[in-house]
Design a protein around this motif. Structure first.
Motif, mmCIF file in Angstrom:
data_model
loop_
_atom_site.group_PDB
_atom_site.id
_atom_site.type_symbol
_atom_site.label_atom_id
_atom_site.label_comp_id
_atom_site.label_asym_id
_atom_site.label_seq_id
_atom_site.Cartn_x
_atom_site.Cartn_y
_atom_site.Cartn_z
ATOM 1 N N LEU A 97 -6.852 5.947 4.952
ATOM 2 C CA LEU A 97 -7.171 4.583 4.726
ATOM 3 C C LEU A 97 -7.059 3.647 5.843
ATOM 4 O O LEU A 97 -8.016 2.818 6.009
ATOM 5 N N ARG A 98 -6.457 3.952 7.042
ATOM 6 C CA ARG A 98 -6.707 3.269 8.219
ATOM 7 C C ARG A 98 -7.656 3.734 9.023
ATOM 8 O O ARG A 98 -8.696 2.817 9.556
ATOM 9 N N ASP A 99 -7.742 5.097 9.455
ATOM 10 C CA ASP A 99 -8.649 5.505 10.184
ATOM 11 C C ASP A 99 -10.050 5.647 9.964
ATOM 12 O O ASP A 99 -10.968 5.694 10.196
ATOM 13 N N GLN A 100 -10.136 6.146 8.469
ATOM 14 C CA GLN A 100 -11.542 6.352 7.716
ATOM 15 C C GLN A 100 -12.036 5.358 6.936
ATOM 16 O O GLN A 100 -13.141 4.795 6.942
ATOM 17 N N GLN A 101 -11.214 4.527 6.278
ATOM 18 C CA GLN A 101 -11.708 3.332 5.377
ATOM 19 C C GLN A 101 -11.518 2.025 6.204
ATOM 20 O O GLN A 101 -12.014 1.025 5.415
ATOM 21 N N PHE A 104 2.163 -0.748 4.767
ATOM 22 C CA PHE A 104 2.579 0.582 4.299
ATOM 23 C C PHE A 104 3.911 0.818 4.711
ATOM 24 O O PHE A 104 4.122 1.038 6.022
ATOM 25 N N VAL A 105 4.880 1.050 3.632
ATOM 26 C CA VAL A 105 6.226 1.100 4.128
ATOM 27 C C VAL A 105 6.570 2.751 3.846
ATOM 28 O O VAL A 105 6.579 3.457 2.990
ATOM 29 N N ASN A 106 7.042 3.285 4.790
ATOM 30 C CA ASN A 106 7.850 4.551 4.800
ATOM 31 C C ASN A 106 9.245 4.313 4.439
ATOM 32 O O ASN A 106 9.900 4.009 5.314
ATOM 33 N N ASN A 107 9.325 4.509 3.212
ATOM 34 C CA ASN A 107 10.867 4.459 2.484
ATOM 35 C C ASN A 107 11.781 5.632 2.744
ATOM 36 O O ASN A 107 12.760 5.636 2.175
ATOM 37 N N GLY A 108 11.297 6.783 3.359
ATOM 38 C CA GLY A 108 11.889 7.924 3.389
ATOM 39 C C GLY A 108 12.061 8.697 2.111
ATOM 40 O O GLY A 108 12.403 9.793 2.031
ATOM 41 N N LEU A 109 11.151 8.169 1.071
ATOM 42 C CA LEU A 109 11.177 8.831 -0.126
ATOM 43 C C LEU A 109 9.886 9.324 -0.650
ATOM 44 O O LEU A 109 9.610 9.589 -1.674
ATOM 45 N N LEU A 110 9.013 9.482 0.698
ATOM 46 C CA LEU A 110 7.510 10.069 0.500
ATOM 47 C C LEU A 110 7.496 11.586 0.379
ATOM 48 O O LEU A 110 8.723 12.440 0.758
ATOM 49 N N GLU A 139 1.455 10.551 7.301
ATOM 50 C CA GLU A 139 0.536 10.915 8.131
ATOM 51 C C GLU A 139 -0.861 10.734 7.453
ATOM 52 O O GLU A 139 -1.987 10.317 7.745
ATOM 53 N N GLU A 140 -1.114 11.336 6.241
ATOM 54 C CA GLU A 140 -2.127 11.510 5.438
ATOM 55 C C GLU A 140 -2.812 10.176 4.995
ATOM 56 O O GLU A 140 -3.818 9.897 4.980
ATOM 57 N N VAL A 141 -1.877 9.234 4.684
ATOM 58 C CA VAL A 141 -2.284 7.852 4.128
ATOM 59 C C VAL A 141 -2.875 7.237 5.259
ATOM 60 O O VAL A 141 -4.078 6.609 5.199
ATOM 61 N N LEU A 142 -2.084 7.104 6.338
ATOM 62 C CA LEU A 142 -2.647 6.487 7.709
ATOM 63 C C LEU A 142 -4.136 6.892 8.052
ATOM 64 O O LEU A 142 -5.307 6.325 8.531
ATOM 65 N N GLY A 143 -4.302 8.390 7.933
ATOM 66 C CA GLY A 143 -5.267 8.983 8.575
ATOM 67 C C GLY A 143 -6.607 8.690 7.439
ATOM 68 O O GLY A 143 -7.656 8.523 8.172
ATOM 69 N N LEU A 193 0.733 -1.289 0.059
ATOM 70 C CA LEU A 193 0.012 0.015 -0.009
ATOM 71 C C LEU A 193 0.892 1.284 0.271
ATOM 72 O O LEU A 193 1.751 1.472 0.833
ATOM 73 N N SER A 194 0.624 2.080 -1.163
ATOM 74 C CA SER A 194 1.527 3.423 -1.055
ATOM 75 C C SER A 194 0.331 4.447 -0.640
ATOM 76 O O SER A 194 1.102 5.644 -0.561
ATOM 77 N N GLY A 195 -0.881 4.320 -0.835
ATOM 78 C CA GLY A 195 -1.753 5.481 -0.627
ATOM 79 C C GLY A 195 -2.177 6.143 -1.611
ATOM 80 O O GLY A 195 -3.065 7.060 -1.640
ATOM 81 N N GLY A 196 -1.565 5.720 -3.171
ATOM 82 C CA GLY A 196 -1.959 6.305 -4.311
ATOM 83 C C GLY A 196 -3.183 5.625 -4.595
ATOM 84 O O GLY A 196 -3.618 4.786 -4.014
ATOM 85 N N VAL A 197 -3.832 6.105 -5.856
ATOM 86 C CA VAL A 197 -5.220 5.710 -6.428
ATOM 87 C C VAL A 197 -4.847 3.995 -6.744
ATOM 88 O O VAL A 197 -5.850 3.268 -6.199
#
Length: 531
Positions: A283-287, A265-271, A277-281, A240-244
């Protein structure tokens, strides 16, 4: 287990997909730059299409539940010894055929006509005169219309049983038919052909008798069942990257197997800035997707230390991703599948076995950059979709607009937006510049009309003047393009005042930068990303 799907299993997946969505239009690729565009144009008319190489066997094609065939153009000349030949099954099958450019020449050449170098080579617009207005191919269309030509050879005599129904000054046999096969010297798939969409539509519905049943909701229903059948009771981890792409893939799989999907969801330091924070907020918290967050920044940056070559960057990043997934999966018990948001353009551009006629452009980390000893089977539910189709599926799945319409982000992240070595300092610079570009595009109300907008950090240093003092900082390039599916793209005509705001903010807020330039290169000849 291998990352490569066996030929038998691949045919099985394709067979299920094509049967689920009605008859398939099989697009035979002879190496044209427009082959993928043909497939896309057919899908826009709600008919499923599938691209196959020119040497595809009837066994492969018949498994797709074919209803019609379109032969693409190509760079070869039919009279050359090693030119691609017409597959025997095209004529033996009795399917309706639309032959475009090289496809027309191939039909003429192999059915008894003649093809020769054109006296006048046509590259660009031409005026087509319809000779037979009663033909279903031109139903409802004007007698004179603008078309787009791109050929150096021409048909100079027709095979027996064929007749001409359209011509231009330079190409007397611009449109020919025998009642079952229709050949076009021009390209109806490009927007420069004014009635190209209507010509393709007439072929699909009035000649081939196909039904427009390719819809997102139908795709969702059948994909869920297909995922259930393929996965069974196994567990799946999703990259999971958080993209569409990955968000839609994860949501689709979650609907099929529920809690047996674990998203990593891997934070590779290249985000991008605040992306984790936006992805987790969302896809995890809302979806409510089951997401395991892994911060592997140090690991990725260590793997990239000293690496300058973009292909090597992609391979090392892909390798790190897979190893992280394997380690996380080992904590979850037995995991059989790795899910990815791979799209059709990814497959095409990586020139995998699915598209033998395509030239490799660059390796996508989720197609060609995977290590050969991958421990998972791949689950790629979006593998035969274009980006706009994925967005439609996402909307039908109920994902929020800011996920569905999010600008594409490369799998290797900001590593391919830094020319040269990736370091923490350079990442910080390009991350802040990129945020400014996106903020100003959104502020101008242009986010949805632009396909991608971002900043690229170059290794070039230039002299500047700030506060009456000499400065010496980086040159940053701003890239923004408009596109439908990333197969082709045009540089975005951003108003000067917006570019002015972007440039002023970057120079004033990112003190390491002294100069900003705007990239006005189309694709082709360039790619969207710089690396």
């Amino acid at each position: 287990m291998s990352a490569h799907i066996s030929e038998e299993r691949q045919h099985s997946v394709e067979t299920m997909l094509s049967q689920d969505v009605g008859k398939t239009v099989v697009v035979v690729d002879f190496g044209s730059q427009y082959s993928q565009l043909i497939a896309r144009r057919v899908r826009e008319l709600r008919v499923y299409s599938h691209l196959v190489p020119y040497d595809a066997t009837w066994e492969t094609v018949s498994s797709l539940n074919p209803g019609a065939v379109i032969l693409s153009g190509g760079p070869s000349s039919v009279y050359e010894p090693n030119a691609p030949r017409l597959p025997k099954w095209v004529l033996d099958s009795g399917l309706p055929v639309l032959a475009i450019c090289y496809g027309l020449q191939l039909i003429a050449h192999e059915m008894g006509g003649q093809v020769a170098p054109a006296n006048v080579k046509e590259y660009g617009p031409a005026e087509l005169q319809v000779e037979d207005e009663s033909s279903p191919l031109f139903d409802g269309l004007p007698k004179s219309q603008r078309v787009w030509m791109s050929h150096g050879d021409s048909v100079i005599s027709l095979p027996e049983g064929f007749w001409c129904i359209g011509s231009t000054v330079a190409s007397p046999y611009s449109v020919v038919t025998n009642g079952k096969i229709y050949g076009l010297q021009f390209h109806p798939e490009v927007v420069h052909t004014h009635y190209g969409r209507e010509i393709i539509s007439n072929f699909l519905f009035k000649i081939a008798g196909l039904e427009p049943v390719w819809t997102p909701s139908h795709f969702i229903e059948e994909s869920i069942q297909r995922i259930k059948d393929e996965v069974g009771q196994a567990k799946v981890i999703c990259a999971l990257s958080g993209g569409v792409d990955s968000s839609v893939a994860a949501t689709l799989i979650h609907k099929a197997i529920g809690d047996r999907l674990v998203c990593i969801f891997v934070n590779n330091g290249l985000l991008r800035l605040n992306e984790a924070e936006e992805v987790l907020g969302v896809l995890r918290d809302q979806q409510h997707l089951n997401i395991r967050y892994v911060d592997a920044t140090d690991r990725f940056l260590s793997a990239l230390h000293g690496v300058m070559d973009p292909e090597e960057k992609r391979k090392r990043i892909g390798e790190c991703f897979i190893r992280v997934f394997e380690e996380e999966a080992s904590k979850l018990g037995e995991i059989e599948f790795l899910a990815q948001g791979t799209l059709y353009p990814d497959v095409i551009e990586s020139a995998t076995a699915d598209t033998k006629a395509a030239a490799k452009i660059k390796t996508h980390h989720n197609v060609g950059g995977l290590p050969p000893d991958l421990k998972f089977k791949l689950l790629e539910p979006l593998k035969y979709l274009f980006k706009d189709e994925v967005r439609e599926v996402g909307k039908n799945l109920g994902l929020p607009d800011h996920i569905v319409y999010r600008h594409p982000f490369p799998g290797p992240g900001l590593a391919v937006r830094i020319i040269g070595e990736v370091t923490p300092e350079r990442l910080d610079i390009v991350r802040r510049c990129d945020a400014i570009v996106r903020q100003e595009i959104e502020k101008a109300g242009m986010y949805r009309e632009i396909w991608q907008a971002f900043a690229v950090l170059t290794p070039i240093r230039t002299v500047g003047v700030m506060g009456d003092a000499r400065t010496y900082g980086y040159l940053v390039a701003v890239r923004a393009v408009t596109s439908e599916d990333a197969m082709t793209a045009h540089w975005a005509r951003i108003p000067h005042e917006v570019l002015d705001s972007i440039g002023s903010r970057i120079v004033n807020e990112v003190h390491e930068v002294t100069r900003v330039v705007y990239d006005i290169t189309n694709k082709p000849p360039g790619t969207i990303e710089w690396e």
